[in-house]
Design an enzyme around this catalytic site. Sequence first.
Site, PDB file in Angstrom:
ATOM      1  N   ASP A 301       2.749  -4.883   4.098  1.00 18.53           N
ATOM      2  CA  ASP A 301       1.661  -5.488   4.878  1.00 18.53           C
ATOM      3  C   ASP A 301       0.940  -4.455   5.746  1.00 18.53           C
ATOM      4  O   ASP A 301       1.081  -4.449   6.972  1.00 18.53           O
ATOM      5  CB  ASP A 301       2.245  -6.602   5.756  1.00 18.53           C
ATOM      6  N   PRO A 302       0.138  -3.558   5.153  1.00 13.17           N
ATOM      7  CA  PRO A 302      -0.677  -2.661   5.964  1.00 13.17           C
ATOM      8  C   PRO A 302      -1.812  -3.440   6.630  1.00 13.17           C
ATOM      9  O   PRO A 302      -2.476  -4.255   5.996  1.00 13.17           O
ATOM     10  CB  PRO A 302      -1.231  -1.653   4.946  1.00 13.17           C
ATOM     11  N   HIS A 303      -2.074  -3.161   7.896  1.00  9.45           N
ATOM     12  CA  HIS A 303      -3.053  -3.905   8.669  1.00  9.45           C
ATOM     13  C   HIS A 303      -3.962  -2.971   9.468  1.00  9.45           C
ATOM     14  O   HIS A 303      -3.664  -1.799   9.675  1.00  9.45           O
ATOM     15  CB  HIS A 303      -2.320  -4.836   9.649  1.00  9.45           C
ATOM     16  N   ASP A 304      -5.069  -3.521   9.912  1.00 11.94           N
ATOM     17  CA  ASP A 304      -5.897  -3.046  11.018  1.00 11.94           C
ATOM     18  C   ASP A 304      -6.194  -1.545  11.007  1.00 11.94           C
ATOM     19  O   ASP A 304      -5.585  -0.755  11.722  1.00 11.94           O
ATOM     20  CB  ASP A 304      -5.250  -3.427  12.349  1.00 11.94           C
ATOM     21  N   SER A 306      -5.689   0.849   8.992  1.00  7.97           N
ATOM     22  CA  SER A 306      -4.867   1.865   8.334  1.00  7.97           C
ATOM     23  C   SER A 306      -5.662   2.462   7.178  1.00  7.97           C
ATOM     24  O   SER A 306      -6.384   1.745   6.482  1.00  7.97           O
ATOM     25  CB  SER A 306      -3.562   1.248   7.831  1.00  7.97           C
TER      26      SER A 306
END
Length: 518
Positions: A301-304, A306
């Site tokens: 879950d890569p977020h925001d 990245s």
Amino acid sequence: MNFQHLLAPVFLMASAWLHAASGASDGSGTPPPAVAPEDESYVFEVQSGDLLNRERPTLPDLSRFSAQQIEAHLRQRPDAPGIVRIERMVGIPALDDFLEGEQAREWVIRQFSFPKAIVIKAGRATLEDVYRQINNGRVMERLAEGVYLARLPIAIMQGATLVIRGETLRLSEERGAFLASDGGFFLINGRLEGWREAANGPATYQASEAFRPFYTGWGGSETFVHGSELAHLGYNMTKSYGFSVAQYSEDDNAILQRSAPTGWLIESGFTDLYFGFYSSQAEDVAIINNLYRNSIANGIDPHDHSQRLIIAGNEVRGTRENHGIFISGQVNGSWIFGNRSHHNGRSGIVLARQSSGNVVADNVVSDNQGDGIGLYESPDNLLWGNRLIKNQSNGIRVRNSTDVLLYRNVALLNGTYGIFGQLKDLSDTDRDFAEDAYRFAVSMTVVGGKLAANASGPLASDNPQYLSLFDVEMRFPGTEGGIQFDGALGIHQSAILDALINQQQAVTLRPAPRVSLN
């Protein structure tokens, strides 16, 4: 990376014309109007497929992500003997975020005193170094050769390094132990796990709000994991999700001036984590050849914001609540390829909230409870050579996303459409339209691949800005009536199939020019 230049000029003209007419959000915080007349008339053009052909994307070379290169990174870090102390948690940057508001009570209650932590202040330390320097079995206990139990949080200061090699670190759930790094963390052929002392066993998931130990690598940190097992970590509290790599808050980083966190996770297993992996404002993270089993909320879950991530060769299975691989919040310029994502609670792979310029290639996505691959409000992405099989909803869903390129994908036996272009009004949701503006529009180019035996049909789209097709093999319709196009494609179905199959030409569907009555 921008794929728009690969489209024929007529497609871009159609896109620009409809953008002006569609009322797309201008970033002011006002959602785009939900205007998509069902009686929109469409015309189509037949032209050479050469206009749509393109070369297979060149994927990153994974050979440099190796155990040898991790050792090289370790050699570059200061190798002076580690200095370890027990200190108060307050004022340590890597721990401050976990003491905000009511969270501070968590550690007061669990420690029966003012919250303290094991702090690796400088140099390079092993678990044995930490154990010997602390010299207090109530704080850190050696349970067996190479097996240690920590009963306080562990903080790695900037410039310091903790190396776990061939050893096991158990973090006590009852005492509120966790691991936070502001420096370097190397887990090599080791094990990191949450531990429930009352049961003398692992801290298995019980409820989203129930504390479990976790790992967080903060801004400026380097995290390297190879050949290791991580298990029973994380709960639903900010940056406490299980295994996280995250930048400090904007206010904190204005003072600390930390670079983006980074790291490599290679050939390791992640089991029963709340999020198997989470990131915020991380850069150049490599997640390669890992196994993610039974994550709770999301798998990877890569977020925001990245950037430049490589997510390759992983198997993600059995995520309970949501998605196998979930990329969200302007995660751009990244590569998601060669993964297997299956039997997850919702979709196999999702790109959401204006994540653009990504390549999603050669993934096998099957038996998920939602879509195979979903693009939600995420324009300008390339999907190449993916196999979407037996997912309960669509093989590929393109929602409120424009200039999407779908090349050589295979969608078989999915519960609704092979490919579905969807317009969805989000104005009645809690979406922040200033932060997450989107266009109420969909457009895509579909070239090559196979769409077969999908229950609702091979392909459908709500009123697209444009829809270009070439060399798409459509077989074994899921209905007795044969291949049926829904939405804007339906009215021109016979002519489209004739152009694609008999003439072996490309087809572009676009709205008919509007005639002024003045």
